[in-house]
Design a protein around this motif. Structure first.
Motif, mmCIF file in Angstrom:
data_model
loop_
_atom_site.group_PDB
_atom_site.id
_atom_site.type_symbol
_atom_site.label_atom_id
_atom_site.label_comp_id
_atom_site.label_asym_id
_atom_site.label_seq_id
_atom_site.Cartn_x
_atom_site.Cartn_y
_atom_site.Cartn_z
ATOM 1 N N SER A 62 0.953 -1.513 -0.623
ATOM 2 C CA SER A 62 0.026 0.292 -0.257
ATOM 3 C C SER A 62 0.723 1.317 -0.224
ATOM 4 O O SER A 62 0.384 2.251 0.128
ATOM 5 N N TYR A 63 1.905 1.292 0.452
ATOM 6 C CA TYR A 63 3.099 2.265 0.858
ATOM 7 C C TYR A 63 4.094 2.562 0.000
ATOM 8 O O TYR A 63 5.088 3.134 0.664
ATOM 9 N N SER A 64 3.558 1.334 -1.646
ATOM 10 C CA SER A 64 5.520 0.845 -1.945
ATOM 11 C C SER A 64 5.837 2.715 -2.661
ATOM 12 O O SER A 64 4.343 2.643 -3.499
ATOM 13 N N GLY A 65 6.937 2.743 -3.099
ATOM 14 C CA GLY A 65 6.678 4.105 -3.673
ATOM 15 C C GLY A 65 7.845 2.992 -5.324
ATOM 16 O O GLY A 65 7.280 4.422 -6.459
ATOM 17 N N ASP A 66 7.887 2.077 -5.560
ATOM 18 C CA ASP A 66 8.218 1.972 -6.453
ATOM 19 C C ASP A 66 8.452 0.881 -6.917
ATOM 20 O O ASP A 66 7.191 -0.303 -6.798
#
Length: 485
Positions: free
Chosen positions: A340-344
């Motif tokens: 849910s909070y992954s940035g890539d």
């Protein structure tokens, strides 16, 4: 192992027996059934591709409706299927599950071309009805064929077919759709399912007693381990006792939470890969296959490790089931929170793989608790929990569609993943508090009718009625266990 053997018999000299052939056939049944169950998740991406000449203009809400239609039929026959398998054996219901799905797969493309989404939904409902027999029949067959000492590893092997089928389907469907068209996905699945059905009708058997090729040595070993005897009577399903049993309710809760989270991922991953991560249909299929293939690979060592834990008596059965189930429920929950909070893209793919692969823990976890708690009614028990949990899972693609006003918005997908993570955490917590693998007294309701009140004159000789053996208690703490019907 903690007091698992009911009758002491010598293990056959041969390492491979007819029971392993039956397990292989059930593994293939799971593989093919789940291929046909999940093929639409990726096929619908190709079916709605605007660049394709034969695409359909279905919006997100309609796609969610179509993807959920399988479960409309799936939940209807779970309980009747469990009763049918318990009463008449699991062989014919298993053939209905796979053979029926194969037949519908072969006509589904034409039905969709000429009848639109309504006929497609009708085909998926029919497939769901047929697969309603799958899990109850499998549990019934496992309760007849798999010795207690081999339950975790052989049971895990069978259910690993589900994840492998899903993974191979995702892997192959993308390229099949690209080079042969989406209709070929269903034709290939249908043909393979028909071939398996013919093979199982020839070589499958509902129990060791029904097999014409099993040796007496192996049959005696299986029956001795399970406490089965020839000519045993079928136990009536104790519906009221089950419904009022807290351990059963805990099993139902954890099954429902895991099914909702898993079905959310299975129906949502291809769309997430396409709309958020930007993969084309071929790459989408490969990446979408990784989580299920990871689940399959993890299933085998977890099954063997579970048997090792029990054989070395490091943990009792209940503690072992809860440990593995926690890995299989809270592990995916943590992975979904990370997703849910992954940035890539790389982090997102890794989290997706672990969110599905760690579900391997539930196979030697709650999936085998049905067989621990009540082997005499394992089929109906699985029918009830699987039916209710998949009834709730119908909501998964519908809730996802309701949340996603914009399929390309990662923040909206975050809500979808966090909801699944929350359900994983809550339902497994309830199972940790109230779940058990102890043999339940309602496993043998007929036994209570044989118990007569003690007569005054014989009071000194009267012994209290003993419940079935507690599998979490060592043999030194219990009297000789009664035979399990």
């Amino acid at each position: 192992m903690d007091d698992l053997k009911k009758i002491e018999v010598e293990k056959p000299a041969s390492c491979i027996g007819v029971r392993h052939a039956q397990v292989l056939l059930l593994f293939l049944a799971m593989l093919l059934a789940h291929s046909m169950r999940t093929n639409l998740s990726l096929a619908i991406v190709a079916m709605t591709d605007p660049s394709s000449e034969d695409s359909f203009a279905w919006d997100t809400q309609l796609q969610g409706l179509i993807l959920s239609s399988f479960l409309w039929g799936y939940v209807v026959l779970q309980v009747p299927a469990g009763e049918a398998a318990a009463r008449w054996g699991g062989k014919i219901p298993m053939c209905v599950a796979v053979g029926g799905n194969a037949a519908v797969s072969l006509v589904l493309p034409a039905a969709t071309y000429y009848g639109g989404w309504q006929f497609l939904c009708g085909c998926r409902v029919l497939q769901g009805l047929c697969q309603g027999f799958l899990f109850p029949s499998t549990h019934c067959l496992l309760s007849k064929w798999v010795p207690l000492e081999e339950k975790s590893r052989l049971g895990t092997m069978v259910y690993a077919g589900a994840s492998l089928g899903t993974g191979l389907q995702m892997l192959a469907a993308g390229f099949t759709a690209r080079y042969l068209g989406w209709a070929a996905i269903f034709y290939i699945n249908g043909s393979l399912g028909a071939a398996w059905t013919a093979l199982y009708l020839l070589y499958g058997a509902a129990s060791p007693e029904d097999s014409k090729i099993i040796s007496k040595e192996e049959r005696d070993y299986i029956q001795g381990s399970l406490g089965h005897v020839e000519g045993q009577k079928q136990v009536a399903t104790p519906w009221r006792s089950m419904a009022t049993s807290l351990p059963f309710l805990a099993l139902l809760a954890v099954h429902a939470g895991q099914t909702y989270g898993f079905w959310t991922l299975m129906t949502g991953i291809p769309s997430y890969m396409s709309q958020v991560l930007g993969f084309d249909i071929g790459t989408n299929g490969v990446i979408s296959a990784l989580p299920s293939l990871g689940l399959c690979l993890l299933s085998f060592p977890t099954g063997f490790l579970s048997d090792l834990v029990l054989r070395r008596r490091w943990l009792g059965i209940t503690a072992s089931r809860k440990l593995f189930n926690t890995v299989g429920s809270w592990g995916p929950a943590l992975a979904l929170i990370g997703l849910s909070y992954s940035g890539d893209v790389t982090t997102a793919v890794v989290c997706l793989v672990f969110s599905v692969a760690l579900n391997a823990g539930v196979i030697p976890g709650f999936m085998l608790v049905h067989l621990d708690m009540a082997p005499a009614v394992a089929g109906p028990l699985m029918g009830v929990t699987n039916g209710i949990s998949n009834g709730l899972a119908i909501l998964a693609p519908l809730v996802t569609a309701a949340i996603l006003d914009d399929e390309t918005d990662p923040l909206q997908w975050r809500k979808v993943f966090l909801l699944s993570a929350l359900l994983y955490l809550i339902t497994n917590g309830f199972f940790l508090l109230f779940g058990t693998s102890e043999r339940q007294p309602w496993n043998e309701p007929a036994a209570t009718s044989k118990c007569q009140p003690c007569q005054p004159a014989a009071a000194s000789k009267c012994q209290p009625c003993k419940p079935a053996a507690d599998p979490d208690r060592s043999s030194s703490d219990t009297a000789a266990p009664e035979k399990v019907v």
